[in-house]
Design a protein around this motif. Structure first.
Motif, mmCIF file in Angstrom:
data_model
loop_
_atom_site.group_PDB
_atom_site.id
_atom_site.type_symbol
_atom_site.label_atom_id
_atom_site.label_comp_id
_atom_site.label_asym_id
_atom_site.label_seq_id
_atom_site.Cartn_x
_atom_site.Cartn_y
_atom_site.Cartn_z
ATOM 1 N N LEU B 246 0.839 -1.204 0.000
ATOM 2 C CA LEU B 246 0.000 0.000 0.000
ATOM 3 C C LEU B 246 0.873 1.253 0.000
ATOM 4 O O LEU B 246 0.714 2.154 -0.827
ATOM 5 N N ILE B 247 1.855 1.264 0.925
ATOM 6 C CA ILE B 247 2.739 2.433 1.008
ATOM 7 C C ILE B 247 3.547 2.586 -0.260
ATOM 8 O O ILE B 247 3.675 3.671 -0.830
ATOM 9 N N GLY B 248 4.069 1.453 -0.751
ATOM 10 C CA GLY B 248 4.899 1.494 -1.948
ATOM 11 C C GLY B 248 4.139 2.029 -3.143
ATOM 12 O O GLY B 248 4.693 2.750 -3.974
ATOM 13 N N VAL B 249 2.867 1.685 -3.264
ATOM 14 C CA VAL B 249 2.083 2.123 -4.418
ATOM 15 C C VAL B 249 1.655 3.579 -4.264
ATOM 16 O O VAL B 249 1.712 4.359 -5.203
ATOM 17 N N VAL B 250 1.260 3.950 -3.042
ATOM 18 C CA VAL B 250 0.745 5.310 -2.853
ATOM 19 C C VAL B 250 1.847 6.351 -3.042
ATOM 20 O O VAL B 250 1.619 7.405 -3.628
ATOM 21 N N GLU B 251 3.055 5.994 -2.594
ATOM 22 C CA GLU B 251 4.134 6.984 -2.604
ATOM 23 C C GLU B 251 4.418 7.556 -4.001
ATOM 24 O O GLU B 251 4.356 8.773 -4.182
ATOM 25 N N PRO B 252 4.738 6.704 -5.012
ATOM 26 C CA PRO B 252 5.039 7.291 -6.322
ATOM 27 C C PRO B 252 3.840 7.983 -6.943
ATOM 28 O O PRO B 252 3.989 8.990 -7.633
ATOM 29 N N ILE B 253 2.628 7.454 -6.674
ATOM 30 C CA ILE B 253 1.450 8.070 -7.278
ATOM 31 C C ILE B 253 1.199 9.445 -6.661
ATOM 32 O O ILE B 253 0.935 10.423 -7.365
ATOM 33 N N ALA B 254 1.361 9.542 -5.327
ATOM 34 C CA ALA B 254 1.233 10.845 -4.675
ATOM 35 C C ALA B 254 2.313 11.785 -5.179
ATOM 36 O O ALA B 254 2.075 12.973 -5.384
ATOM 37 N N GLY B 255 3.515 11.256 -5.407
ATOM 38 C CA GLY B 255 4.618 12.086 -5.878
ATOM 39 C C GLY B 255 4.358 12.616 -7.277
ATOM 40 O O GLY B 255 4.791 13.696 -7.642
ATOM 41 N N ARG B 256 3.610 11.819 -8.078
ATOM 42 C CA ARG B 256 3.370 12.207 -9.464
ATOM 43 C C ARG B 256 2.279 13.261 -9.545
ATOM 44 O O ARG B 256 2.372 14.197 -10.325
ATOM 45 N N TYR B 257 1.231 13.103 -8.751
ATOM 46 C CA TYR B 257 0.066 13.954 -8.917
ATOM 47 C C TYR B 257 -0.080 15.023 -7.830
ATOM 48 O O TYR B 257 -1.044 15.753 -7.826
ATOM 49 N N ALA B 258 0.848 15.093 -6.864
ATOM 50 C CA ALA B 258 0.725 16.084 -5.790
ATOM 51 C C ALA B 258 2.111 16.666 -5.533
ATOM 52 O O ALA B 258 3.105 16.145 -6.025
ATOM 53 N N PRO B 259 2.200 17.786 -4.762
ATOM 54 C CA PRO B 259 3.526 18.346 -4.468
ATOM 55 C C PRO B 259 4.448 17.345 -3.778
ATOM 56 O O PRO B 259 3.988 16.430 -3.092
ATOM 57 N N GLY B 260 5.759 17.529 -3.997
ATOM 58 C CA GLY B 260 6.755 16.552 -3.543
ATOM 59 C C GLY B 260 6.667 16.230 -2.059
ATOM 60 O O GLY B 260 6.802 15.076 -1.668
ATOM 61 N N GLU B 261 6.418 17.255 -1.227
ATOM 62 C CA GLU B 261 6.400 16.997 0.217
ATOM 63 C C GLU B 261 5.272 16.047 0.581
ATOM 64 O O GLU B 261 5.355 15.307 1.555
ATOM 65 N N PHE B 262 4.222 16.083 -0.241
ATOM 66 C CA PHE B 262 3.074 15.253 0.074
ATOM 67 C C PHE B 262 3.421 13.778 -0.037
ATOM 68 O O PHE B 262 2.942 12.955 0.749
ATOM 69 N N ALA B 263 4.295 13.446 -1.007
ATOM 70 C CA ALA B 263 4.693 12.049 -1.180
ATOM 71 C C ALA B 263 5.419 11.547 0.058
ATOM 72 O O ALA B 263 5.241 10.409 0.486
ATOM 73 N N ALA B 264 6.228 12.442 0.664
ATOM 74 C CA ALA B 264 6.957 12.036 1.861
ATOM 75 C C ALA B 264 6.008 11.842 3.039
ATOM 76 O O ALA B 264 6.234 11.027 3.919
ATOM 77 N N MET B 265 4.915 12.633 3.026
ATOM 78 C CA MET B 265 3.983 12.561 4.152
ATOM 79 C C MET B 265 3.015 11.396 4.010
ATOM 80 O O MET B 265 2.522 10.880 5.001
ATOM 81 N N ALA B 266 2.735 11.005 2.742
ATOM 82 C CA ALA B 266 1.638 10.070 2.469
ATOM 83 C C ALA B 266 1.661 8.803 3.337
ATOM 84 O O ALA B 266 0.630 8.459 3.929
ATOM 85 N N PRO B 267 2.827 8.099 3.447
ATOM 86 C CA PRO B 267 2.790 6.864 4.241
ATOM 87 C C PRO B 267 2.330 7.106 5.668
ATOM 88 O O PRO B 267 1.565 6.312 6.234
ATOM 89 N N TYR B 268 2.760 8.229 6.226
ATOM 90 C CA TYR B 268 2.456 8.488 7.636
ATOM 91 C C TYR B 268 1.007 8.907 7.809
ATOM 92 O O TYR B 268 0.383 8.613 8.826
ATOM 93 N N ILE B 269 0.501 9.637 6.778
ATOM 94 C CA ILE B 269 -0.912 10.030 6.866
ATOM 95 C C ILE B 269 -1.787 8.779 6.804
ATOM 96 O O ILE B 269 -2.710 8.614 7.610
ATOM 97 N N ILE B 270 -1.444 7.862 5.880
ATOM 98 C CA ILE B 270 -2.209 6.613 5.804
ATOM 99 C C ILE B 270 -2.152 5.903 7.143
ATOM 100 O O ILE B 270 -3.156 5.427 7.683
ATOM 101 N N MET B 271 -0.931 5.854 7.699
ATOM 102 C CA MET B 271 -0.764 5.139 8.971
ATOM 103 C C MET B 271 -1.613 5.766 10.070
ATOM 104 O O MET B 271 -2.279 5.052 10.829
ATOM 105 N N LEU B 272 -1.601 7.109 10.142
ATOM 106 C CA LEU B 272 -2.391 7.761 11.184
ATOM 107 C C LEU B 272 -3.873 7.469 10.993
ATOM 108 O O LEU B 272 -4.586 7.189 11.959
#
Lengths: 365, 291
Positions: B246-272
């Protein structure tokens, strides 16, 4: 051997069990207040740094030591305190207002986080705070207009009623300011611990189910502890910002969180004094290592400066040693030594034996 | 097509997170402890394989080097349990968290002193090779990662479900005292599991290293893998793998379609989000803990 003779029930919740405890604390505060006249500027700055670290350590101690919740992300709350304070002062607010607001902001944010987080326990809470830390770090980079982004932010000089508390030009004033804040927070903290709120923190730490059975609102208590802890840490962050002068998000790295954990564990979990002892150790250690390194270099010709990461490894080894051999920390060790001395010939080896608990889970698979 | 490419890369990355997460789950399943040094064990495993296999170091054949590295890291894991972790047996969980954080720094220091802090590249037979499949590029390293992860997950699951040692480990984690009474050598089982998790970490490290350079700080990946383990629910092996994916897939997709910082945050947001909605993970095995 000292005897505390109790003549009323109130003595049980007295601040100090014995008059000479009070004497030593007053003596310590007096010496600390006179310090700018005694030591040089360099050491005074170091002591101010230690005071700031003790303040942050007290914040974490309230959470880890007294409420039994681990946070791996307290650097985030330091950062929130520092940025709020600096940003407000840059916008023209006086320090006397910006500083409490910074603490309040960190505390409110902490309480906000706590509402979902307090449902988690133990390991899960630690991880959630770690996640919060990463998210806060990224938000700081994103919120460039307020925080200066990657470039960083300048913390203006503190001025109260026309008196300058500049960290470089008026170091003694800045030191006294830190000292007053630390003394006030310590006073508030130790008073809190003998109130019913403080006692309920301890109850929640020792057994959640029993605490609930005693009529303590566990969720509310944990959220309160989280918020208070974050507020104190935020205050420390604001002071840290002024002490460093110019900072960006890198100042508040994950290593600061771990350093803070080190402060409370090595100092002694569950003792306010532990936060101070831990802070002294952690701020003095780099200096001691540097002195030893120079000494070794001059006498034996061994150049340790060429090994990168030597400080970190020494910290880690100290931490491992403490966790294994003295989980009660420096202050716990001191208490044991004092008891041994007070009851002199009667101390026995197994008096302080740790109780082991065996693991039992409710996992189904 | 682009989405498919991102998806494939994400799955391969997710497998690595999943592999590291498997190491967390192994130890959690056996002793209810969390090993925060897992990421650093992965790093050390990768470096040992590199030290044995690279032609400018010892120059052993790749397969032999990896197997030797796994054995060595198994020894390291067993040794850590034996020398350090066993000392705090019976202490609160919190002690183990701090202890393993410190151990992580020690491992990083060890790797840094031996191999230095400049990034190095592990030589593998499949580095840089690609397959073309209907418009998307499949890296051989990615395919191998996915395959190895699948095999390891099934193997470990079978180990816990069917073998005597696996069952003993689960018994030890559920009730140490009772496990002692029925004759499970709890300490020995713990040592074994730590060794196993060291070996799994090595596999993860080698897979990570086959896709790029490594340096002693890659252990910080462990934090992300940790998020994966939590999303899956700490005690579940398939859950860890799914969390990683889940994290592996969300990260590049978030990085592609959202600002770069969001990709770094995505795994933790999902986790929270997972932690708040399902406090013990998607594959929960935990009921309310009693006194």
């Amino acid at each position: 051997m000292r005897i505390a003779f109790k003549t009323s029930y109130d003595t049980d919740i007295d601040f100090h069990e014995h008059w000479n405890n009070r004497f030593w604390i007053i003596a310590l505060v007096v010496v600390m207040a006179l310090l700018p006249f005694i030591v040089s500027e360099y050491y005074l700055a170091e002591v101010a740094n230690t005071l700031i670290f003790s303040l942050a350590g007290m914040g974490l101690m309230l959470l880890v030591g007294h409420t039994g919740q681990v946070s791996l992300g307290h650097a985030a709350f330091l950062a929130i305190g520092a940025y709020t304070d600096a940003a407000l002062m840059n916008a023209g607010w006086p320090f006397l207002i910006a500083f409490p607001v910074a603490g309040l902001a960190a505390g409110l944010f902490g309480a906000l986080i706590a509402i979902p987080a307090v449902r988690l326990s133990g390991i899960y809470l630690a991880i959630a705070t770690l996640a919060v830390f990463v998210i806060v770090e990224e938000i700081i980079i994103l919120a460039e207009p307020i925080t200066g982004g990657v470039g960083g932010l300048f913390a203006p000089t503190i001025e109260i009623f026309g008196l300058s508390f500049d960290r470089y030009a008026n170091l003694s004033n800045f030191y006294w300011l830190c000292l007053v804040i630390v003394v006030l927070v310590t006073l508030g903290y130790s008073n809190l611990m003998r109130s019913s709120t403080g006692r309920s923190f301890l109850a929640v730490r020792d057994s959640e189910v029993s605490a609930r059975a005693l009529g303590i609102d566990v969720t509310r208590t944990r959220a309160l502890a989280f918020g208070l802890s974050c507020a104190v840490t935020g205050l420390a962050g604001a002071l840290m910002g002024h002490f460093i002068g110019f900072f960006n998000y890198e100042l508040f790295s994950i290593f600061i969180s771990i350093n803070l954990l080190l402060v409370v564990t090595i100092g002694g979990l569950g003792f306010i004094q532990g936060a101070f002892l831990g802070a002294i150790l952690i701020t003095a250690m780099p200096q001691i290592i540097a002195i030893l390194r120079d000494g070794l270099n001059a006498t034996a010709g061994i150049d340790l400066g060429s090994i990168p990461g030597l400080d970190t490894i020494i910290f880690s080894l100290i931490l491992i040693t403490f966790i294994i051999y003295e989980p009660a920390g420096l202050y716990g060790r001191w208490l044991k030594m004092r008891v041994w001395w007070e009851i002199f010939p009667l101390a026995r080896r197994d008096m302080f034996r740790r109780q082991k608990s065996y693991l039992k889970t409710e996992r189904q698979k | 097509m682009e989405l498919l490419q991102l998806l494939f890369g994400g799955i391969a990355n997710g497998c690595i997170y999943g592999l590291v997460a498997l190491g967390f789950v192994l130890i959690y399943k056996a002793s209810e402890g969390v090993n925060f040094a897992q990421g650093d064990m992965m790093m050390l495993g990768a470096f040992i394989a590199l030290g044995l296999g690279n032609s400018d170091q010892l120059g052993l054949p790749f397969g032999l080097a990896v197997i030797l590295a796994m054995v060595l890291m198994g020894g390291v894991g067993w040794g850590i349990e034996r020398v350090v972790v066993r000392q705090i047996f019976g202490q609160p969980q919190f002690a183990l968290v701090i202890l393993t954080i410190a151990l992580g720094f020690v491992l990083r220091f060890v790797a840094g002193s031996i191999w230095g802090y400049t990034p190095l590249v592990l030589e593998t037979p499949f580095t840089g090779k690609n397959l073309q499949l209907g418009g998307i590029v499949l890296g051989v390293a990615d395919l191998v990662t996915i395959l190895v992860t699948a095999v390891l997950t099934i193997g470990l699951w079978a180990f816990f479900a069917f073998t005597r040692v696996g069952l003993a480990a689960q018994a030890a984690s559920q009730n140490q005292m009772a496990a002692y009474i029925v004759g499970v050598p709890v300490m020995r089982v713990n040592g074994l599991i730590w060794g196993l998790s060291g070996a799994v970490a090595t596999v993860a490290g080698v897979m990570y290293a086959s896709k790029g350079a490594i340096d002693p700080n890659i252990g910080l990946l462990g934090i992300k893998a940790f998020a994966a383990a939590v999303i899956g629910g700490m005690g579940s092996l398939p859950g860890a793998l799914l969390g990683g994916l889940l994290i592996g897939v969300v990260e590049p997709i978030a990085g592609r379609y959202a600002p770069g910082e969001f990709a770094a945050m995505a795994p933790y947001i999902i986790m929270l989000v997972v932690l708040v909605t399902k406090p013990s993970g998607l594959f929960s095995q935990m009921q309310a803990k009693k006194v």
